[in-house]
Design an enzyme around this catalytic site. Structure first.
Site, PDB file in Angstrom:
ATOM      1  N   ASP A 150       0.857  -1.181   0.000  1.00  0.00           N
ATOM      2  CA  ASP A 150       0.000   0.000   0.000  1.00  0.00           C
ATOM      3  C   ASP A 150       0.897   1.237   0.000  1.00  0.00           C
ATOM      4  O   ASP A 150       1.137   1.853   1.035  1.00  0.00           O
ATOM      5  CB  ASP A 150      -0.904  -0.026   1.239  1.00  0.00           C
ATOM      6  CG  ASP A 150      -2.049   0.962   1.148  1.00  0.00           C
ATOM      7  OD1 ASP A 150      -2.445   1.315   0.016  1.00  0.00           O
ATOM      8  OD2 ASP A 150      -2.563   1.374   2.207  1.00  0.00           O
TER       9      ASP A 150
ATOM     10  N   GLU B 177      -6.725   5.381  -8.245  1.00  0.00           N
ATOM     11  CA  GLU B 177      -8.013   5.854  -7.745  1.00  0.00           C
ATOM     12  C   GLU B 177      -8.628   6.934  -8.622  1.00  0.00           C
ATOM     13  O   GLU B 177      -7.946   7.883  -9.032  1.00  0.00           O
ATOM     14  CB  GLU B 177      -7.831   6.392  -6.317  1.00  0.00           C
ATOM     15  CG  GLU B 177      -9.124   6.642  -5.589  1.00  0.00           C
ATOM     16  CD  GLU B 177      -8.957   6.526  -4.083  1.00  0.00           C
ATOM     17  OE1 GLU B 177      -9.749   7.154  -3.368  1.00  0.00           O
ATOM     18  OE2 GLU B 177      -8.040   5.820  -3.631  1.00  0.00           O
TER      19      GLU B 177
ATOM     20  N   LYS C  81      -9.729   2.176  -8.705  1.00  0.00           N
ATOM     21  CA  LYS C  81     -10.210   2.305  -7.327  1.00  0.00           C
ATOM     22  C   LYS C  81     -11.341   3.322  -7.252  1.00  0.00           C
ATOM     23  O   LYS C  81     -11.209   4.451  -7.728  1.00  0.00           O
ATOM     24  CB  LYS C  81      -9.061   2.777  -6.425  1.00  0.00           C
ATOM     25  CG  LYS C  81      -8.445   1.708  -5.581  1.00  0.00           C
ATOM     26  CD  LYS C  81      -7.330   2.268  -4.749  1.00  0.00           C
ATOM     27  CE  LYS C  81      -7.685   2.237  -3.284  1.00  0.00           C
ATOM     28  NZ  LYS C  81      -6.546   2.662  -2.448  1.00  0.00           N
TER      29      LYS C  81
ATOM     30  N   THR D 161     -13.136   0.672  -2.754  1.00  0.00           N
ATOM     31  CA  THR D 161     -12.425   1.000  -1.526  1.00  0.00           C
ATOM     32  C   THR D 161     -13.353   1.676  -0.517  1.00  0.00           C
ATOM     33  O   THR D 161     -14.519   1.947  -0.811  1.00  0.00           O
ATOM     34  CB  THR D 161     -11.210   1.899  -1.852  1.00  0.00           C
ATOM     35  OG1 THR D 161     -10.408   2.062  -0.686  1.00  0.00           O
ATOM     36  CG2 THR D 161     -11.646   3.265  -2.369  1.00  0.00           C
TER      37      THR D 161
ATOM     38  N   PHE E 211     -11.818  -2.034   5.147  1.00  0.00           N
ATOM     39  CA  PHE E 211     -10.818  -1.401   6.004  1.00  0.00           C
ATOM     40  C   PHE E 211     -10.830  -1.997   7.402  1.00  0.00           C
ATOM     41  O   PHE E 211     -11.873  -2.390   7.916  1.00  0.00           O
ATOM     42  CB  PHE E 211     -11.070   0.099   6.076  1.00  0.00           C
ATOM     43  CG  PHE E 211     -10.528   0.867   4.894  1.00  0.00           C
ATOM     44  CD1 PHE E 211     -10.523   0.307   3.625  1.00  0.00           C
ATOM     45  CD2 PHE E 211     -10.024   2.140   5.050  1.00  0.00           C
ATOM     46  CE1 PHE E 211     -10.024   1.006   2.537  1.00  0.00           C
ATOM     47  CE2 PHE E 211      -9.519   2.849   3.971  1.00  0.00           C
ATOM     48  CZ  PHE E 211      -9.519   2.284   2.712  1.00  0.00           C
TER      49      PHE E 211
END
Length: 323
Positions: A17, A96, A132, A156, A178
């Site tokens: 990440d 993203e 994303k 996400t 998450f």
């Protein structure tokens, strides 16, 4: 005994990440995930600064409005970093869509198509990229359209089974539930103390994983947002985990035994499956205070860092004009 990182690699796909190109070269993950926050950090590295400068050089030669040029340069930075990462990792790179489009299905679809075109111009095929998108109702609908076009998506800011199940029904390639941000919310609201086994973020991802495996869902579950290696270890065996370089380094130094915690053959406890239309999705998400608050907060934070990246680009473009 091999390190816990190597043991983790033997069970599942390890993802970095980060947008830090040198860290990815060193750690050799299978995939990489990026976001506006990580792109800002990447711009502070030597390799990232060079890519930013190339994008700025391109921007200085463009016509059109200042606002459009700034946005285009920021997008170019994201794709340039992603292309560099794609040249290192054997798998996928997640890029993203601008978070300020999180509630606009049509604009998200068009932005995703543009990202794919920009990657293809750099010689990176769509099969190497995950788009994303925030797991709002509008984002999930955009992903449904993109998946039909052969553009794989990573949804996400997933904080609830409501979001996860809606993503699965839409045929999304991968979701990122998450962990750490869920833990943050519960601690802030008086919960705990927690162990790795009772961590509410860990339990949420394990529950989603269990629901998907019990139903035979093809959507990949990739745990994200880790606060410590205990959370990572508690989800060993998940389809994928995306982990910061700092935690990957910590795992690489630990040669203790790592136990597999999740398996498709023994799914964790999970809620019953539900199909959602828009009203039921919005109502059920609204009933979950944590998921509602963290989704909104996550979008705001990504928008904040997107604006910071654009401000950096604008400042550098203005400095060049003044020179």
């Amino acid at each position: 005994m091999s390190s816990k990182l190597e043991q983790l690699r033997s069970m599942m796909t390890v993802v970095a990440d980060t947008g830090d190109i040198e860290a990815v070269r060193r750690l050799q993950p299978q995939d990489c995930t990026t976001n506006p926050t990580l792109l800002l950090k990447a711009a502070e590295t030597e390799a990232g600064a060079e890519l930013l400068e190339r994008a700025l050089d391109w921007g200085r030669r463009q016509s059109g409005t200042r606002e459009a040029t700034v946005a285009a340069v920021a997008d170019r930075v994201a794709v340039a970093v992603g292309a560099e990462l794609a040249g290192i990792v054997p798998g996928r790179v997640s890029t993203e869509v601008d978070a300020d489009l999180s509630f606009d299905t049509a604009a998200t679809v068009e932005a995703a198509r543009r990202i794919i075109r920009d990657y293809q111009a750099l010689g990176v095929g769509r099969e190497r990229i995950l788009i994303k998108i925030a797991a709002t109702w509008e984002g999930i609908r955009a992903a449904e359209i993109l998946q039909r076009e052969g553009i794989d998506c990573n949804l996400t800011l997933v904080f609830s089974s409501v979001q996860a199940m809606a993503c699965a029904e839409a045929g999304v390639f991968l979701i990122s539930p998450f962990v750490g941000r869920i833990l943050d919310w519960h601690i802030k609201n008086g919960g705990g103390p927690y162990t790795a086994e009772t961590d509410p973020g860990v339990l949420s991802v394990a529950s989603i994983y269990g629901a998907f495996k019990a139903r035979g869902v093809a959507t990949i579950v990739m745990g994200a947002s880790f606060r410590n290696v205990g959370e990572v270890e508690a989800l060993a065996g998940c389809d994928r985990l995306t982990i910061s370089p700092a935690l990957l380094d910590e795992l690489s130094r630990d040669e203790g035994r790592l136990e597999r915690r999740l398996s498709p053959h023994t799914p964790a406890a999970h809620p019953p499956w539900r199909d959602f239309d828009e009203p039921s999705f919005r109502f059920c998400l609204n009933e979950d205070a944590m998921a509602t608050e963290k989704l909104s907060e996550g979008i705001r934070l990504f928008v904040r860092d997107l604006r910071a990246l654009r401000s950096l680009v604008a400042r550098r473009l203005d400095e060049a004009k003044a020179a």
